[in-house]
Design an enzyme around this catalytic site. Structure first.
Site, PDB file in Angstrom:
ATOM      1  N   SER A   1     -38.483 -10.188 -36.155  1.00  0.00           N
ATOM      2  CA  SER A   1     -38.711 -11.627 -36.137  1.00  0.00           C
ATOM      3  C   SER A   1     -39.526 -12.040 -34.922  1.00  0.00           C
ATOM      4  O   SER A   1     -39.438 -11.419 -33.855  1.00  0.00           O
ATOM      5  CB  SER A   1     -37.366 -12.357 -36.112  1.00  0.00           C
TER       6      SER A   1
ATOM      7  N   TYR B   1     -29.651 -14.642 -32.798  1.00  0.00           N
ATOM      8  CA  TYR B   1     -30.439 -14.035 -33.872  1.00  0.00           C
ATOM      9  C   TYR B   1     -31.596 -13.217 -33.299  1.00  0.00           C
ATOM     10  O   TYR B   1     -31.799 -12.054 -33.665  1.00  0.00           O
ATOM     11  CB  TYR B   1     -30.974 -15.122 -34.806  1.00  0.00           C
TER      12      TYR B   1
END
Length: 328
Positions: free
Chosen positions: A131, A158
């Protein structure tokens, strides 16, 4: 295409669903894996799975990727040597109340997939989702985020778990000699997308006549990347594995950051309605801007995004109305 199937984890998810269909369209056999949890509406995930009905070259296994024994058996029993690993616990804000969901799905899940790969005879290539969140709140300059930029200060759990996955993959590639590619995704959007993403929830609220909350007072920018372009990059990466024992990181984005207020204006045009806006401060875990330098992916695969934001949001709005109706 070869007879050995490709394993796609997260096949009921937004990106996994699209990748599986593209692979099937070119004649591959695909085994999809997903736990189909309730992080967002499971009915949407089930509807994505329903689009595979009647496709004999697709098989689905409803299981938890963190179950290492089942993942290993699945790969062994089906002679799988190529994996596109997209299953994960997504979202930045969800981690505030549910941190251990990220531990199981992202950390234990990634380790389980790698263990299954390293025990698979003749294994060829693991492509997995990282990501842009790993970059943290990087200052926006004249150039895009590059893969060799520091990624040591993620501002969300995250992002931290995704960076941890990259480091685990680096060690496994060296220890066990199987090729791996980590793809740093930049704000993927489009039909069949995720309801927790801003463009999706904004559409829902605008059509209901509800106000939307605009965080960071609208002073944010994102590198919005249309789903078909993302799939191009994923499959291009899969088809160009690195050397044995090599682990590489590649950005995959549009390389054209758009301000949040411009995105909202573009979405209003696609929907045909104006949004009622409530301005809010930045939330914990959010970053100011993202901007992908995709030169490495382009050099490897010829990757070049084709769908600009206005066209992509119109495609999404048309799908949304067809799927939910005009006021859902």
């Amino acid at each position: 295409m070869r007879q050995t199937p490709i394993l796609v984890t997260g096949a009921a998810g937004f990106i996994g669903h699209a990748v599986a269909h593209r692979l099937l369209a070119r004649g591959e056999r695909v085994i999809g894996v997903d736990i189909v949890n309730d992080y967002y509406d499971p009915a949407l995930k089930e509807a994505r799975l329903a689009t595979f009905a009647g496709i004999n070259s697709f098989a689905f296994e409803r299981l938890d990727i963190a179950d290492a024994d089942k993942m290993k058996a699945l790969m062994r029993d089906n002679n799988i040597v190529r994996v596109v690993h997209l299953a994960a616990q997504g979202g930045v804000r969800y981690s505030i109340e549910n941190p251990f969901a990220y531990e199981r799905s992202n950390l234990a899940g990634h380790l389980s997939v790698m263990e299954a790969c390293r025990h698979a005879e003749g294994f060829e290539h693991l492509v997995y989702a990282s990501s842009s969140s790993v970059y943290g709140d990087k200052p926006m300059g004249g150039e895009g985020f590059r893969e060799d930029d520091p990624a040591n200060d993620p501002v969300s759990l995250y992002g931290a778990t995704k960076r941890a996955c990259e480091l685990m993959s680096q060690s496994y590639a060296k220890l066990y000699g199987f090729p791996q590619t980590g793809l740093r995704f930049f704000t993927v959007y489009g039909p069949w997308g995720r309801p927790d993403m801003a463009y999706f929830s904004f559409t829902q609220k605008i059509l209901r006549g509800e106000a939307i909350e605009v965080y960071g007072h609208g002073q944010m920018a994102r590198d919005f990347t249309y789903i078909d372009d993302i799939v191009d990059g994923i499959i291009g990466s899969l088809d160009h594995p690195p050397a044995r024992g090599e682990h590489r990181i590649l950005n995959i984005g549009d390389s054209h950051p758009v301000g949040l207020m411009e995105m909202i204006e573009t979405l209003e045009k696609a929907i045909g309605r104006d949004a009622l806006k409530i301005m809010r401060p930045m939330q914990p875990g959010d970053v100011t801007a993202t901007y992908a330098d995709v030169s490495k992916l382009h050099a490897l695969t010829g990757y070049k995004p084709k769908i600009m934001l206005a066209e992509g949001l119109q495609k999404f709005a048309d799908w949304y109305r067809q799927y939910y109706g005009t006021t859902a």
